[in-house]
Design a protein around this motif. Structure first.
Motif, PDB file in Angstrom:
ATOM      1  N   SER A  54     -43.385 -10.537  44.982  1.00 21.86           N
ATOM      2  CA  SER A  54     -44.664 -10.111  44.399  1.00 21.86           C
ATOM      3  C   SER A  54     -45.443 -11.303  43.864  1.00 21.86           C
ATOM      4  CB  SER A  54     -44.413  -9.109  43.268  1.00 21.86           C
ATOM      5  OG  SER A  54     -43.617  -9.709  42.251  1.00 21.86           O
ATOM      6  N   ALA A  55     -44.864 -12.503  43.946  1.00 25.30           N
ATOM      7  CA  ALA A  55     -45.491 -13.708  43.409  1.00 25.30           C
ATOM      8  C   ALA A  55     -46.511 -14.276  44.394  1.00 25.30           C
ATOM      9  CB  ALA A  55     -44.434 -14.769  43.110  1.00 25.30           C
ATOM     10  N   LEU A  56     -47.490 -15.009  43.856  1.00 25.98           N
ATOM     11  CA  LEU A  56     -48.439 -15.737  44.674  1.00 25.98           C
ATOM     12  C   LEU A  56     -48.455 -17.204  44.249  1.00 25.98           C
ATOM     13  CD1 LEU A  56     -51.493 -13.296  44.731  1.00 25.98           C
ATOM     14  CD2 LEU A  56     -49.948 -13.785  46.623  1.00 25.98           C
ATOM     15  N   TRP A  57     -48.647 -18.076  45.232  1.00 25.42           N
ATOM     16  CA  TRP A  57     -48.861 -19.495  44.972  1.00 25.42           C
ATOM     17  C   TRP A  57     -50.274 -19.838  45.425  1.00 25.42           C
ATOM     18  CZ3 TRP A  57     -45.504 -23.377  43.052  1.00 25.42           C
ATOM     19  CH2 TRP A  57     -44.249 -22.910  42.659  1.00 25.42           C
ATOM     20  N   PHE A  58     -50.923 -20.756  44.705  1.00 27.01           N
ATOM     21  CA  PHE A  58     -52.350 -20.974  44.878  1.00 27.01           C
ATOM     22  C   PHE A  58     -52.676 -22.428  45.231  1.00 27.01           C
ATOM     23  CE2 PHE A  58     -51.620 -17.540  41.914  1.00 27.01           C
ATOM     24  CZ  PHE A  58     -52.469 -16.547  42.351  1.00 27.01           C
ATOM     25  N   ARG A  59     -53.824 -22.598  45.896  1.00 24.74           N
ATOM     26  CA  ARG A  59     -54.321 -23.927  46.246  1.00 24.74           C
ATOM     27  C   ARG A  59     -55.842 -23.904  46.203  1.00 24.74           C
ATOM     28  NH1 ARG A  59     -53.195 -28.647  48.995  1.00 24.74           N
ATOM     29  NH2 ARG A  59     -54.876 -29.445  50.319  1.00 24.74           N
ATOM     30  N   GLY A  60     -56.450 -24.917  45.607  1.00 26.25           N
ATOM     31  CA  GLY A  60     -57.898 -25.037  45.585  1.00 26.25           C
ATOM     32  C   GLY A  60     -58.373 -26.185  46.442  1.00 26.25           C
ATOM     33  N   GLN A  61     -59.440 -25.964  47.213  1.00 26.35           N
ATOM     34  CA  GLN A  61     -60.053 -27.015  48.014  1.00 26.35           C
ATOM     35  C   GLN A  61     -61.548 -27.044  47.716  1.00 26.35           C
ATOM     36  OE1 GLN A  61     -56.942 -27.286  51.769  1.00 26.35           O
ATOM     37  NE2 GLN A  61     -59.029 -26.640  52.206  1.00 26.35           N
ATOM     38  N   ALA A  62     -62.089 -28.245  47.530  1.00 27.51           N
ATOM     39  CA  ALA A  62     -63.472 -28.387  47.086  1.00 27.51           C
ATOM     40  C   ALA A  62     -64.474 -27.971  48.148  1.00 27.51           C
ATOM     41  CB  ALA A  62     -63.735 -29.828  46.649  1.00 27.51           C
ATOM     42  N   TRP A 108     -49.318 -26.785  46.319  1.00 28.14           N
ATOM     43  CA  TRP A 108     -49.625 -25.457  45.808  1.00 28.14           C
ATOM     44  C   TRP A 108     -49.239 -25.411  44.334  1.00 28.14           C
ATOM     45  CZ3 TRP A 108     -51.772 -21.795  49.124  1.00 28.14           C
ATOM     46  CH2 TRP A 108     -51.745 -22.126  50.484  1.00 28.14           C
ATOM     47  N   THR A 109     -49.765 -24.447  43.624  1.00 26.19           N
ATOM     48  CA  THR A 109     -49.457 -24.289  42.210  1.00 26.19           C
ATOM     49  C   THR A 109     -49.213 -22.822  41.896  1.00 26.19           C
ATOM     50  OG1 THR A 109     -50.317 -24.537  39.941  1.00 26.19           O
ATOM     51  CG2 THR A 109     -51.937 -24.212  41.682  1.00 26.19           C
ATOM     52  N   SER A 110     -48.358 -22.573  40.917  1.00 28.97           N
ATOM     53  CA  SER A 110     -48.150 -21.192  40.471  1.00 28.97           C
ATOM     54  C   SER A 110     -49.232 -20.751  39.496  1.00 28.97           C
ATOM     55  CB  SER A 110     -46.772 -21.064  39.805  1.00 28.97           C
ATOM     56  OG  SER A 110     -46.669 -21.924  38.684  1.00 28.97           O
ATOM     57  N   ASN A 111     -50.118 -21.672  39.113  1.00 25.56           N
ATOM     58  CA  ASN A 111     -51.178 -21.388  38.135  1.00 25.56           C
ATOM     59  C   ASN A 111     -52.516 -21.258  38.854  1.00 25.56           C
ATOM     60  OD1 ASN A 111     -53.107 -21.413  36.105  1.00 25.56           O
ATOM     61  ND2 ASN A 111     -51.975 -22.855  34.828  1.00 25.56           N
ATOM     62  N   PRO A 112     -53.093 -20.057  38.945  1.00 28.51           N
ATOM     63  CA  PRO A 112     -54.364 -19.891  39.670  1.00 28.51           C
ATOM     64  C   PRO A 112     -55.517 -20.655  39.040  1.00 28.51           C
ATOM     65  CG  PRO A 112     -53.795 -17.883  38.468  1.00 28.51           C
ATOM     66  CD  PRO A 112     -52.598 -18.774  38.391  1.00 28.51           C
ATOM     67  N   LEU A 113     -55.453 -20.918  37.721  1.00 28.10           N
ATOM     68  CA  LEU A 113     -56.536 -21.659  37.075  1.00 28.10           C
ATOM     69  C   LEU A 113     -56.555 -23.117  37.521  1.00 28.10           C
ATOM     70  CD1 LEU A 113     -56.424 -20.198  33.445  1.00 28.10           C
ATOM     71  CD2 LEU A 113     -57.797 -19.463  35.405  1.00 28.10           C
ATOM     72  N   VAL A 114     -55.381 -23.686  37.783  1.00 29.25           N
ATOM     73  CA  VAL A 114     -55.315 -25.050  38.318  1.00 29.25           C
ATOM     74  C   VAL A 114     -55.975 -25.091  39.700  1.00 29.25           C
ATOM     75  CG1 VAL A 114     -53.763 -26.848  39.181  1.00 29.25           C
ATOM     76  CG2 VAL A 114     -53.272 -25.722  37.003  1.00 29.25           C
ATOM     77  N   ALA A 115     -55.668 -24.122  40.544  1.00 28.60           N
ATOM     78  CA  ALA A 115     -56.273 -24.069  41.868  1.00 28.60           C
ATOM     79  C   ALA A 115     -57.788 -23.903  41.776  1.00 28.60           C
ATOM     80  CB  ALA A 115     -55.664 -22.914  42.671  1.00 28.60           C
ATOM     81  N   LEU A 116     -58.243 -23.067  40.856  1.00 29.72           N
ATOM     82  CA  LEU A 116     -59.675 -22.849  40.682  1.00 29.72           C
ATOM     83  C   LEU A 116     -60.374 -24.127  40.230  1.00 29.72           C
ATOM     84  CD1 LEU A 116     -61.906 -20.728  40.820  1.00 29.72           C
ATOM     85  CD2 LEU A 116     -61.387 -20.122  38.448  1.00 29.72           C
ATOM     86  N   PHE A 117     -59.708 -24.899  39.379  1.00 26.34           N
ATOM     87  CA  PHE A 117     -60.266 -26.173  38.928  1.00 26.34           C
ATOM     88  C   PHE A 117     -60.483 -27.116  40.118  1.00 26.34           C
ATOM     89  CE2 PHE A 117     -59.639 -30.593  37.665  1.00 26.34           C
ATOM     90  CZ  PHE A 117     -60.626 -30.739  36.696  1.00 26.34           C
ATOM     91  N   PHE A 118     -59.488 -27.228  40.997  1.00 26.30           N
ATOM     92  CA  PHE A 118     -59.629 -28.124  42.141  1.00 26.30           C
ATOM     93  C   PHE A 118     -60.710 -27.643  43.106  1.00 26.30           C
ATOM     94  CE2 PHE A 118     -55.280 -29.620  41.004  1.00 26.30           C
ATOM     95  CZ  PHE A 118     -55.585 -30.964  40.912  1.00 26.30           C
ATOM     96  N   ALA A 119     -60.923 -26.351  43.177  1.00 24.45           N
ATOM     97  CA  ALA A 119     -61.985 -25.823  44.035  1.00 24.45           C
ATOM     98  C   ALA A 119     -63.367 -26.124  43.475  1.00 24.45           C
ATOM     99  CB  ALA A 119     -61.800 -24.318  44.209  1.00 24.45           C
ATOM    100  N   ALA A 120     -63.452 -26.281  42.146  1.00 22.95           N
ATOM    101  CA  ALA A 120     -64.757 -26.402  41.481  1.00 22.95           C
ATOM    102  C   ALA A 120     -65.122 -27.819  41.066  1.00 22.95           C
ATOM    103  CB  ALA A 120     -64.786 -25.494  40.242  1.00 22.95           C
ATOM    104  N   GLU A 121     -64.155 -28.734  40.971  1.00 26.62           N
ATOM    105  CA  GLU A 121     -64.389 -29.994  40.252  1.00 26.62           C
ATOM    106  C   GLU A 121     -65.274 -31.002  40.981  1.00 26.62           C
ATOM    107  OE1 GLU A 121     -61.273 -32.760  39.592  1.00 26.62           O
ATOM    108  OE2 GLU A 121     -60.280 -32.385  41.508  1.00 26.62           O
ATOM    109  N   VAL A 170     -46.958 -30.770  35.209  1.00 29.95           N
ATOM    110  CA  VAL A 170     -48.111 -30.243  34.474  1.00 29.95           C
ATOM    111  C   VAL A 170     -48.832 -29.173  35.290  1.00 29.95           C
ATOM    112  CG1 VAL A 170     -50.376 -30.844  33.545  1.00 29.95           C
ATOM    113  CG2 VAL A 170     -48.416 -32.332  33.106  1.00 29.95           C
ATOM    114  N   GLN A 171     -48.941 -29.397  36.602  1.00 30.53           N
ATOM    115  CA  GLN A 171     -49.699 -28.481  37.442  1.00 30.53           C
ATOM    116  C   GLN A 171     -48.830 -27.374  38.042  1.00 30.53           C
ATOM    117  OE1 GLN A 171     -51.698 -30.944  40.316  1.00 30.53           O
ATOM    118  NE2 GLN A 171     -52.858 -32.037  38.769  1.00 30.53           N
ATOM    119  N   SER A 172     -47.594 -27.254  37.558  1.00 33.35           N
ATOM    120  CA  SER A 172     -46.685 -26.220  38.075  1.00 33.35           C
ATOM    121  C   SER A 172     -46.640 -26.276  39.599  1.00 33.35           C
ATOM    122  CB  SER A 172     -47.130 -24.829  37.610  1.00 33.35           C
ATOM    123  OG  SER A 172     -47.256 -24.778  36.218  1.00 33.35           O
ATOM    124  N   GLY A 173     -46.406 -27.478  40.123  1.00 38.53           N
ATOM    125  CA  GLY A 173     -46.603 -27.708  41.532  1.00 38.53           C
ATOM    126  C   GLY A 173     -45.398 -27.454  42.416  1.00 38.53           C
ATOM    127  N   GLY A 174     -45.678 -27.149  43.665  1.00 36.93           N
ATOM    128  CA  GLY A 174     -44.694 -27.023  44.716  1.00 36.93           C
ATOM    129  C   GLY A 174     -45.374 -27.324  46.040  1.00 36.93           C
TER     130      GLY A 174
END
Length: 217
Positions: free
Chosen positions: A15-23, A96-109, A167-171
């Motif tokens: 039921s888990a999701l892993w996230f990634r953000g791209q600018a 990838w990160t287990s934290n969706p906010l980290v992924a959102l940051f990378f998509a927006a920064e 820090v970024q809960s990365g994998g």
């Protein structure tokens, strides 16, 4: 993508999701080493994939050699690839990160005139197939495969050699670097070669990037 699908967990998935953000939403979902040379990767259409695979192995060995004075030992293949990814060496790993906010940051920064994207994948729940880079940690799979010989699309539990990963809960996931993950739907895999069962993509429109950054801060 239809968020309702997130409630329908497929057989064999967690039921888990892993996230990634791209600018930039238009970027393909594939590792840095497989990107074109003008995008920081190693792929040159004039040279073909065989040259990429050759140069990829050479770069990894060069990184191990040049890193020896700093760590006072020979890095394993997985350690070299993980650290190399951290230091912007083109590799076949995807962060990838287990934290969706980290992924959102990378998509927006960055790239505020371009739409960004957030991806999420759902892994299989049969953990014995996942790759742990600690030798012998998985009783069902004591031998750690060589990273450049891994088949399919695999989840990797890395050795956390860099503070950023912690820090970024990365994998990572690892795959052949030349194929966009979003195009592999319907492809046939052996059971042990596929750890990613679903992928989702959300677009972050350019006009909302600064607002998202403000809210994240």
């Amino acid at each position: 993508h239809d968020l309702g699908k997130l409630q329908n967990v497929p057989t064999g998935a967690t039921s888990a999701l892993w996230f990634r953000g791209q600018a930039r939403a238009a970027w393909e979902l594939k590792p840095s080493v497989g990107r074109d040379v003008d995008e920081g990767g190693l792929y040159d259409a004039n040279e073909g994939p065989e040259r990429l695979y050759k140069d990829e192995g050479y770069l990894l060995q060069r990184f191990k050699r040049d890193g020896y004075p700093f760590v006072q030992r020979v890095l394993s293949e997985w350690e070299a690839m993980t650290l190399g990814q951290h230091h912007r060496l083109p590799t076949r790993l995807l962060d990838w990160t287990s934290n969706p906010l980290v992924a959102l940051f990378f998509a927006a920064e960055t790239l505020w005139k371009d739409d960004g994207a957030v991806y999420a994948y759902r892994p299989r729940n049969n953990w014995r197939y996942h790759i742990s880079t600690f030798r012998g940690e998985n009783p069902a799979k004591r031998k750690v495969p060589e990273p450049l010989k891994v088949k399919g699309i695999k989840v990797v539990f890395p050795i956390l050699l860099a503070d950023r990963l912690i820090v970024q809960s990365g994998g990572f996931t690892i795959q052949d670097p030349l194929t966009d993950l979003m195009t592999r739907d319907g492809e046939e895999f052996d059971e042990a070669d596929l750890d990613v069962l679903e992928i989702y993509k959300w677009t972050l429109r350019a006009e909302f990037k600064l607002r998202v950054l403000d809210e994240l801060h």
